[in-house]
Design a protein around this motif. Structure first.
Motif, PDB file in Angstrom:
ATOM      1  N   ASP A 120       0.663  -1.247   0.155  1.00  0.00           N
ATOM      2  CA  ASP A 120      -0.152  -0.107  -0.085  1.00  0.00           C
ATOM      3  C   ASP A 120       0.946   1.286  -0.530  1.00  0.00           C
ATOM      4  O   ASP A 120       1.893   1.626   0.898  1.00  0.00           O
ATOM      5  CB  ASP A 120      -0.570   0.255   1.294  1.00  0.00           C
ATOM      6  N   VAL A 121       0.541   2.521  -0.713  1.00  0.00           N
ATOM      7  CA  VAL A 121       1.065   3.277  -1.139  1.00  0.00           C
ATOM      8  C   VAL A 121       0.063   4.651  -0.493  1.00  0.00           C
ATOM      9  O   VAL A 121      -0.504   4.707  -1.822  1.00  0.00           O
ATOM     10  CB  VAL A 121       1.825   3.254  -2.556  1.00  0.00           C
ATOM     11  N   PRO A 122       0.764   6.004   0.359  1.00  0.00           N
ATOM     12  CA  PRO A 122      -0.951   6.426   0.242  1.00  0.00           C
ATOM     13  C   PRO A 122       0.211   7.882  -0.781  1.00  0.00           C
ATOM     14  O   PRO A 122       1.879   8.353  -0.746  1.00  0.00           O
ATOM     15  CB  PRO A 122       0.298   6.999   1.825  1.00  0.00           C
ATOM     16  N   VAL A 123      -0.740   8.561  -1.934  1.00  0.00           N
ATOM     17  CA  VAL A 123      -0.760   9.334  -2.702  1.00  0.00           C
ATOM     18  C   VAL A 123      -1.591  10.464  -2.419  1.00  0.00           C
ATOM     19  O   VAL A 123      -2.368  11.247  -2.796  1.00  0.00           O
ATOM     20  CB  VAL A 123      -0.677   8.885  -3.730  1.00  0.00           C
ATOM     21  N   PRO A 124      -1.099  11.641  -1.397  1.00  0.00           N
ATOM     22  CA  PRO A 124      -1.426  12.487  -0.929  1.00  0.00           C
ATOM     23  C   PRO A 124      -1.306  13.597  -2.298  1.00  0.00           C
ATOM     24  O   PRO A 124      -0.707  13.785  -2.359  1.00  0.00           O
ATOM     25  CB  PRO A 124      -1.420  13.497   0.355  1.00  0.00           C
ATOM     26  N   GLY A 125      -2.633  14.641  -2.610  1.00  0.00           N
ATOM     27  CA  GLY A 125      -2.574  15.453  -3.097  1.00  0.00           C
ATOM     28  C   GLY A 125      -1.730  16.545  -2.501  1.00  0.00           C
ATOM     29  O   GLY A 125      -2.632  16.663  -0.599  1.00  0.00           O
ATOM     30  N   ILE A 126      -1.059  18.065  -3.074  1.00  0.00           N
ATOM     31  CA  ILE A 126      -0.584  19.068  -2.293  1.00  0.00           C
ATOM     32  C   ILE A 126      -1.858  20.530  -2.935  1.00  0.00           C
ATOM     33  O   ILE A 126      -1.026  21.456  -2.097  1.00  0.00           O
ATOM     34  CB  ILE A 126       1.373  19.157  -3.066  1.00  0.00           C
ATOM     35  N   SER A 127      -2.435  20.411  -2.986  1.00  0.00           N
ATOM     36  CA  SER A 127      -3.571  21.377  -3.251  1.00  0.00           C
ATOM     37  C   SER A 127      -4.964  20.859  -2.729  1.00  0.00           C
ATOM     38  O   SER A 127      -5.227  19.310  -2.675  1.00  0.00           O
ATOM     39  CB  SER A 127      -3.351  22.262  -4.444  1.00  0.00           C
ATOM     40  N   ASN A 128      -6.016  21.172  -2.373  1.00  0.00           N
ATOM     41  CA  ASN A 128      -6.784  20.796  -2.332  1.00  0.00           C
ATOM     42  C   ASN A 128      -8.261  20.683  -3.420  1.00  0.00           C
ATOM     43  O   ASN A 128      -9.550  20.592  -3.557  1.00  0.00           O
ATOM     44  CB  ASN A 128      -7.637  22.209  -1.164  1.00  0.00           C
ATOM     45  N   ILE A 134      -4.824   6.049  -0.989  1.00  0.00           N
ATOM     46  CA  ILE A 134      -3.778   5.177  -0.976  1.00  0.00           C
ATOM     47  C   ILE A 134      -3.861   4.096  -1.912  1.00  0.00           C
ATOM     48  O   ILE A 134      -4.899   3.389  -2.498  1.00  0.00           O
ATOM     49  CB  ILE A 134      -3.843   3.866   0.509  1.00  0.00           C
ATOM     50  N   GLN A 135      -2.878   3.995  -2.763  1.00  0.00           N
ATOM     51  CA  GLN A 135      -2.795   3.049  -3.883  1.00  0.00           C
ATOM     52  C   GLN A 135      -2.677   1.629  -3.914  1.00  0.00           C
ATOM     53  O   GLN A 135      -1.290   1.357  -2.588  1.00  0.00           O
ATOM     54  CB  GLN A 135      -1.624   3.508  -5.230  1.00  0.00           C
ATOM     55  N   VAL A 136      -2.850   0.466  -3.982  1.00  0.00           N
ATOM     56  CA  VAL A 136      -2.721  -0.396  -3.615  1.00  0.00           C
ATOM     57  C   VAL A 136      -1.927  -1.353  -4.646  1.00  0.00           C
ATOM     58  O   VAL A 136      -2.665  -1.959  -6.197  1.00  0.00           O
ATOM     59  CB  VAL A 136      -4.387  -0.969  -2.757  1.00  0.00           C
ATOM     60  N   PHE A 137      -1.021  -2.450  -4.185  1.00  0.00           N
ATOM     61  CA  PHE A 137      -0.806  -2.977  -5.791  1.00  0.00           C
ATOM     62  C   PHE A 137      -0.463  -4.570  -5.207  1.00  0.00           C
ATOM     63  O   PHE A 137      -0.135  -4.748  -3.581  1.00  0.00           O
ATOM     64  CB  PHE A 137       0.719  -2.411  -5.861  1.00  0.00           C
ATOM     65  N   ASP A 138      -0.357  -5.574  -6.126  1.00  0.00           N
ATOM     66  CA  ASP A 138       0.220  -7.308  -5.488  1.00  0.00           C
ATOM     67  C   ASP A 138       1.509  -6.794  -5.086  1.00  0.00           C
ATOM     68  O   ASP A 138       2.186  -5.918  -6.545  1.00  0.00           O
ATOM     69  CB  ASP A 138      -0.398  -7.934  -6.788  1.00  0.00           C
ATOM     70  N   ALA A 139       1.850  -7.131  -4.044  1.00  0.00           N
ATOM     71  CA  ALA A 139       3.144  -7.428  -3.667  1.00  0.00           C
ATOM     72  C   ALA A 139       3.892  -8.190  -4.870  1.00  0.00           C
ATOM     73  O   ALA A 139       5.251  -8.037  -4.849  1.00  0.00           O
ATOM     74  CB  ALA A 139       3.317  -7.371  -2.095  1.00  0.00           C
ATOM     75  N   THR A 140       3.991  -9.265  -5.190  1.00  0.00           N
ATOM     76  CA  THR A 140       4.171 -10.028  -6.273  1.00  0.00           C
ATOM     77  C   THR A 140       4.516  -9.458  -6.943  1.00  0.00           C
ATOM     78  O   THR A 140       5.685 -10.065  -8.068  1.00  0.00           O
ATOM     79  CB  THR A 140       4.075 -11.470  -6.286  1.00  0.00           C
ATOM     80  N   THR A 141       3.375  -9.079  -8.412  1.00  0.00           N
ATOM     81  CA  THR A 141       3.576  -8.700  -9.515  1.00  0.00           C
ATOM     82  C   THR A 141       3.499  -7.436  -9.872  1.00  0.00           C
ATOM     83  O   THR A 141       3.415  -6.966 -11.091  1.00  0.00           O
ATOM     84  CB  THR A 141       2.687  -9.512 -10.645  1.00  0.00           C
TER      85      THR A 141
END
Length: 411
Positions: A120-128, A134-141
């Motif tokens: 899981d990777v947090p990707v917050p915007g820096i403007s309103n 939170i972007q989620v990826f298969d840990a293997t692929t």
């Protein structure tokens, strides 16, 4: 639509340090900074540490998440592109890499976290006006999975939940901070407002999470909430407001975030020139330690010792059970001569690592040297500001740098 404004968020979800075969030292739910499984590097052999490999990833490399299957690391942020990369632990070669956002895209990126078989990777915007996730990826692929609509800059899971704090200000300068618990299934999801202010965000840290409770620093206090949805919330203005289970005042705002002992019985927090030990169930102070300078980051807590970084560059060390008095002085001190800007990393191999603002990482004997001042057993200059780590895992020490490198030191 109003003019975009920058907004600040402090979010950490707290997570499984061990899930099946996955290992993620450095990101334990308790935020302790202690790896009980790393025994390869010891005081007897640490002098032989050298650069095993270097991966060039892009600007500002974050804390890596390490497992036997690979080293997961994010790098980048506005105005540069950002990517998540899986590296081979043995030599740092790339197994796969995925784009998180492109150059000039107004987002930032946090450190990756392993939760079960996903990363899981947090990707917050820096403007309103840009989307947070939170972007989620298969840990293997590396294949993209779901996207979680929460604003975060750090994310880890505990018992299939994500816990964090966040804050943002609108164009009208109304600023709101909040605490959230995200659960993908079931009824475990809840949130609460913390503070509503005008013109500035209140000081709220990312949390430490035990099996049943969440701990944060909030202005000059340490506070605790239940991990399960509380039953005593109100709904002013249609938004939930839940009181903490307890709140203990501190002398100043919390440095970094609170940390928990491995048995989840004691919460530690450094604030100003003090460090305090609190009963995790009640918030009652057990003892306090006096520092020679202001605390500069969260402390690390091993089995027997508490390691507190300071702005003067001193690493000051206390016994976790105190000194038998209400006020304690350090057992020993290490002088790095440059502010220690990252949480230290301690291991069961008998070492504690400290990363300083001058770009140098140093290793010290975790139990001290029998004197009031201890010299480093090993050091390495990275040549750049340290933005990731130190993370000690699987016989290596990992350091991320502002100029785009993940450096693995090994024997």
């Amino acid at each position: 639509m109003g003019r975009p404004v920058l907004r600040t968020a402090l979010v950490l979800a707290a997570g499984l340090g061990l899930s099946g075969c996955w290992l993620q030292p450095g990101f334990d739910a308790e935020r302790s900074g202690f790896n009980p499984l790393d025994r390869v590097i010891t005081p007897a052999n640490v002098a032989g540490l050298h650069v095993a490999w270097t991966a060039h990833l892009g600007p500002e490399v974050n804390d890596p998440a390490v497992s036997p299957s690979g080293v997961y690391v994010t790098a980048g942020g506005y105005p540069s592109a950002a990517r998540l990369t899986l590296l081979t632990p043995a030599d740092g070669t790339t197994r796969w890499t995925v784009a998180l956002f492109g150059a000039q895209d107004p987002h930032s990126v946090g450190s990756p976290t392993l939760v079960g078989r996903t990363v899981d990777v947090p990707v917050p915007g820096i403007s309103n006006v840009v989307r947070d996730s939170i972007q989620v990826f298969d840990a293997t692929t590396g294949q993209a999975r779901s996207t979680i609509a929460e604003r975060t800059i750090e994310v880890i899971g505990r018992d299939a939940k994500l816990v964090g704090t966040q804050g943002e200000c609108t164009d009208a300068q109304l600023c709101v901070t909040s605490l959230f618990v995200y659960a993908g299934t079931g009824s475990g999801r809840w949130s609460t407002m913390l503070d509503v202010t005008t013109g500035r965000l209140s000081a709220v840290t990312s949390p430490a999470v035990g099996p049943e409770h969440v701990f944060i620093g909030r202005d000059a206090s340490v506070q605790s909430w239940p991990l399960a949805p509380p039953t005593n919330c109100t709904m002013p203005g249609g938004r939930p407001l839940c009181p903490p289970a307890w709140s203990t005042p501190t002398a100043a705002a919390i440095a970094g975030h609170p940390v928990l002992s491995s048995d989840d019985a004691t919460a530690f927090a450094a604030a100003g020139t003090s460090v305090i030990a609190l009963d995790a169930a009640s918030g009652t102070q057990a003892w306090a330690g006096t520092l020679d300078a202001n605390a500069s980051a969260a402390p690390a807590v091993g089995r027997d010792f508490l390691y507190v970084p300071t702005t003067s560059g001193d690493l000051q060390v206390f016994a976790t059970n105190g000194c038998g008095k209400s006020k304690c002085t350090p057992l020993w001190t290490a002088h790095t001569h440059s502010s220690i800007t990252r949480q230290p990393a301690a291991t069961s191999g008998g070492l504690v690592y400290a990363a300083s603002a001058d770009g140098t990482v140093r290793a010290y004997p975790a139990a001290g040297c029998g004197r009031s001042t201890c010299a480093s057993l090993w050091s390495a200059a990275t040549g750049s500001t340290i933005t990731g780590g130190p993370v000690a895992a699987l016989g290596n020490l990992y350091i991320g740098t502002n100029d785009g490198r993940l450096v693995a030191y090994g024997r």
